[in-house]
Design an enzyme around this catalytic site. Structure first.
Site, short mmCIF file in Angstrom:
data_model
loop_
_atom_site.label_atom_id
_atom_site.label_comp_id
_atom_site.label_asym_id
_atom_site.label_seq_id
_atom_site.Cartn_x
_atom_site.Cartn_y
_atom_site.Cartn_z
N LEU A 356 20.98 -6.08 -41.86
CA LEU A 356 22.24 -5.33 -41.94
C LEU A 356 21.96 -3.84 -42.08
O LEU A 356 22.75 -3.01 -41.63
CB LEU A 356 23.05 -5.80 -43.16
CG LEU A 356 23.52 -7.24 -43.11
CD1 LEU A 356 24.11 -7.64 -44.45
CD2 LEU A 356 24.55 -7.43 -42.00
N GLY A 359 17.46 0.95 -46.03
CA GLY A 359 17.68 2.12 -46.87
C GLY A 359 16.37 2.71 -47.32
O GLY A 359 15.30 2.33 -46.86
N GLY A 360 16.48 3.65 -48.22
CA GLY A 360 15.29 4.32 -48.72
C GLY A 360 14.41 3.38 -49.51
O GLY A 360 13.20 3.55 -49.57
N PHE A 361 15.01 2.38 -50.11
CA PHE A 361 14.22 1.54 -51.00
C PHE A 361 14.08 0.11 -50.53
O PHE A 361 13.54 -0.73 -51.22
CB PHE A 361 14.80 1.55 -52.42
CG PHE A 361 16.31 1.49 -52.42
CD1 PHE A 361 16.96 0.36 -52.04
CD2 PHE A 361 17.06 2.61 -52.79
CE1 PHE A 361 18.33 0.31 -52.04
CE2 PHE A 361 18.44 2.56 -52.79
CZ PHE A 361 19.08 1.40 -52.42
N GLY A 362 14.55 -0.19 -49.37
CA GLY A 362 14.37 -1.55 -48.90
C GLY A 362 15.28 -1.88 -47.74
O GLY A 362 15.91 -1.01 -47.15
N GLU A 363 15.33 -3.15 -47.43
CA GLU A 363 16.12 -3.60 -46.30
C GLU A 363 17.12 -4.64 -46.77
O GLU A 363 16.89 -5.34 -47.75
CB GLU A 363 15.20 -4.22 -45.25
CG GLU A 363 14.21 -3.22 -44.70
CD GLU A 363 13.22 -3.87 -43.74
OE1 GLU A 363 12.90 -5.05 -43.94
OE2 GLU A 363 12.78 -3.18 -42.81
N ASP A 474 24.81 5.45 -58.62
CA ASP A 474 24.62 5.83 -57.21
C ASP A 474 25.87 5.56 -56.38
O ASP A 474 25.83 4.81 -55.40
CB ASP A 474 23.41 5.08 -56.62
CG ASP A 474 22.92 5.74 -55.34
OD1 ASP A 474 23.32 6.89 -55.07
OD2 ASP A 474 22.12 5.10 -54.62
#
Ligand SMILES: *[C@@H]1O[C@H](CO)[C@@H](O)[C@H](O)[C@H]1NC(C)=O
Ligand SMILES: *[C@@H]1O[C@H](CO)[C@@H](O)[C@H](O)[C@H]1NC(C)=O
Ligand SMILES: *[C@@H]1O[C@H](CO)[C@@H](O)[C@H](O)[C@H]1NC(C)=O
Ligand SMILES: *[C@@H]1O[C@H](CO)[C@@H](O)[C@H](O)[C@H]1NC(C)=O
Length: 679
Positions: A356, A359-363, A474
């Site tokens: 989907l 991002g900066g920290f994962g999928e 966030d």
């Protein structure tokens, strides 16, 4: 006296050999062997011939190459000295030729009448232990043989490799025929395979110079018609009318086990004692795997090893593939814990097609769990064990939060260097997709306002409704999800603590996303006020259709807060509103939202309203407090906070790096440099 002695001897012989062997007299020799357990002394063996005591077999050859074996009755048979008397004899024996598995069998068995018992000078192989190269074809050999030959020797004009022949002083048979027998029942000739290993009956009858040879399988009666019938003048072969009777057999490079199972011999057909076939020993069959077993065992062992290695590999692979990290303190969260295997299956092995977002920290992957339905699985990579316990505790706590506008967190899973969070799948996607991507239809004003109300309500619940204050940390457009009816859901709380390197999970680390971060984050850290600031930025973003900080814009528009503030000061607030709304909005509502956004993004934390107040303002249960563009702290653009380690960064390179990382990236500001264009 001599007569008495003679009779005594005869009597003793009869007693000694029971009814197996009997002699009438030397002139009328007659005996029968139903197996060779007894009376062995009467037979003379040489070569490889031997008795197999255990089963009463007479073995003429074993399966060694180029060997021969002989067995003779050790008394010479006297056909009678009266020359006028016609010669005759009759014999019946059972033999078996057993091929060695995997080898072609050879060479054959012969019944022999010979003037000499010593055939040790003869040769094996095609000579069948009967002749050698110098005696073959010589009348001085004084030898008659009936051969059961299993090899075709061209030099002796053999007809095939399965024939019966009559040999007179020579291996060149006077007559021969393929091994067969006449079946009286079926009235036809039937072929026999000499090398079948099955016992074969052979009858040889000589009378009135006619020599008949008859074969039959073990179960059959003697056929009425012989296989071979030939006139032979025995007196010519044995002028002294005396001969030894016995057998010869040989192997060459072709080998077989050759046996005599039983043997009856007599001077005439009439006096021939019949064999008791039921008493005959059975033929040993060499087991096929005996020869192939070493190779077979090696193959089997190799195969077993391969299978074991493969299974072990699969086991290790599966263990590794589905390995998880579980610690004792996680016990209490048991029900919220998902197995990695189930998530792996739910997302079809984290299929790229099901991804989907990244991002900066994962999928984030879409998946389907039985009973639960569609899920979103967020894979967060991290190396930090420190703070993990507290983080998981917090995540689990958040999972227990119940609000109609919070994305339900279903559970989690931990692996080495990885944390997986499972939440309900939101089919509408995130708000930023509607604001900034062309593949989603633009949202109407009423839809935008409804979403803002939803999120305000959810955030208010986090700050005040739960048993403890929960900070989101966030808030941004990409963390606001929509369902199919475009209702807003706040998701991804607490996630901001995952920085790009996954190195820090500290609860106090001040992190967030550029444009959503209040200035005091660096000094006092996160609080409900910083959440309010981020929500204010989000309100402006949704209304203006612009990111809070956009480095591609001209300087005066780059900071959304400042730009909206300038529009307000110029008295043209509508100018800041998203063009895509095409002025289809209610001015009063837009004005209220933009002003509330400015109030929330005040640089003075205490000037910001609480989320409870925000909910009241946005729902118009209360009117906004009176404030003007001159109120201190309003419309001040917050400096851009960067996680760059070096001071030697120019503002242009900084701008491009911000551009490339985009507003989606969370920024870690524990060691930040602050740039700002101030006011
Ligand atoms: C053949 O056999 C005879 C006796 O049977 C012997 O005297 C002679 O030497 C043998 N010849 C060869 C070539 O073996
Ligand atoms: C059977 O074989 C014998 C000898 O080989 C031959 O004389 C006879 O004609 C054959 N009989 C039949 C029915 O084939
Ligand atoms: C040999 O066989 C023929 C028939 O083929 C028969 O007439 C004769 O009696 C037989 N002789 C002996 C000794 O069996
Ligand atoms: C067989 O051979 C012997 C010696 O050569 C001879 O005396 C006799 O007449 C022969 N018998 C027949 C039936 O041919």
């Amino acid at each position: 006296m001599a007569q008495i002695n003679h009779h005594l001897l005869l009597l003793l012989s009869v007693i000694f050999f029971a009814n197996l062997i009997s002699f009438s007299c030397q002139q009328d020799l007659s005996f029968v062997y139903n197996g060779f357990n007894q009376g062995q002394a009467i037979l003379h063996l040489d070569g490889v011939a031997r008795f197999q005591n255990s089963d009463g077999l007479l073995q003429l050859t074993d399966a060694t190459a180029q060997k021969m074996g002989h067995a003779f009755f050790n008394r010479r048979f006297d056909f009678g000295s009266v020359s006028s008397q016609s010669l005759s004899f009759s014999t019946h024996f059972v033999c078996a030729l057993v091929p060695k598995p995997g080898a072609d069998g050879g060479h054959g068995i012969a019944f022999v009448l010979s003037s000499s018992m010593d055939l040790t000078q003869a040769d094996p192989t095609q000579y069948l232990g009967l002749f050698n190269i110098s005696t073959n074809g010589s009348p001085s050999s004084q030898l008659l043989a009936i051969e059961l030959d299993t090899v075709q020797s061209a030099e002796f004009d053999d007809i095939d490799k399965n024939h019966v022949g009559i040999d007179v002083n020579s291996l060149q048979s006077v007559v021969s025929a393929p091994a067969s027998y006449y079946s009286d029942r079926e009235r036809t000739n039937k072929s026999l395979t000499l090398l079948s290993g099955d016992p074969i009956q052979v009858w040889i009858d000589y009378e009135d110079t006619l020599l008949n040879v008859t074969l039959a399988p073990i179960r059959d009666q003697k056929p009425s018609k012989p296989l071979l019938s030939r006139t032979i003048n025995l007196t010519e072969i044995f002028p002294d009318r005396k001969a030894f009777v016995g057998f010869s057999a040989a192997t060459g490079s072709l080998i077989s086990y050759q046996y005599i199972l039983g043997w009856s011999f007599s001077r005439s057909r009439v006096s021939l004692q019949s064999l008791d076939l039921s008493k005959l020993p059975s033929v040993p069959r060499p087991k096929i795997h005996k020869k192939t077993s070493p190779l077979l065992i090696v193959l089997l062992v190799i195969l077993a090893l391969i299978v074991m290695v493969a299974l072990g590999g699969v086991f290790v692979y599966r263990r590794k593939k589905y390995a998880e990290v579980k610690e004792p303190w996680e016990k209490e969260y048991g029900p919220l814990r998902y197995s990695y295997k189930s998530l792996y299956k739910a997302t079809r092995g984290f299929n790229k097609d099901d991804r989907l977002g990244k991002g900066g920290f994962g999928e984030v992957y879409k998946g389907t769990l039985p009973l639960v339905g569609d899920i979103a699985v967020k894979r967060l990579s991290h190396d930090a064990e420190q703070g993990m316990k507290q983080f998981v505790a917090e995540v689990v706590t958040m999972g227990s939060l119940q609000h109609k506008n919070l994305v339900p967190l279903l559970g989690y899973c931990r692996r080495k260097g990885e944390l997986l969070l499972v939440s309900k799948y939101m089919e509408g996607g995130s708000v930023d997709q509607y604001l900034f991507h062309c593949d989603k239809p633009p949202l109407s004003w009423s839809q935008r306002l409804a979403i803002l109300k939803d999120i305000a309500s959810a955030l208010c619940y986090l700050h005040t409704g739960a048993s403890q204050v929960v900070l989101h940390r966030d808030i941004k457009a990409s963390n606001v999800m929509l369902n199919g009816n475009l209702q807003g859901f706040l998701g991804d709380f607490g996630m901001a603590r995952f920085d790009d390197n996954g190195a820090n999970l500290s609860a106090t680390a001040a992190v967030g996303t550029i444009g959503y971060m209040a200035l005091e984050l660096t000094s006092t850290g996160t609080s409900t006020k910083t959440d309010v600031y981020a929500f204010g930025a989000f309100m402006l973003e949704v209304t203006c259709g612009r990111r809070p900080f956009d480095p591609d814009m001209p300087v005066e528009k780059r900071h959304l807060v400042k730009w909206v503030f300038e529009c307000w000061r110029k008295g043209s607030l509508d100018e800041a509103v998203d063009r895509r709304l095409r002025s289809k909005f209610i001015h009063g509502e837009v004005e209220m939202v933009l002003k509330l956004g400015l109030l929330c993004t005040s640089i003075v934390p205490d000037s910001r309203p609480t989320m409870e107040q925000v909910v009241q303002y946005i729902n118009r249960h209360k009117t906004l407090p009176d404030f003007s563009p001159d109120t201190p702290g309003i419309g001040v653009s917050t400096p851009v906070l960067m996680g760059l380690p070096s001071l030697a960064i120019t503002s242009t390179s900084m701008a491009s790096s911000v551009s490339s990382s985009s507003a989606n990236n969370s920024m870690f500001i524990s060691h930040t440099i602050i740039y700002g264009d101030g006011r």
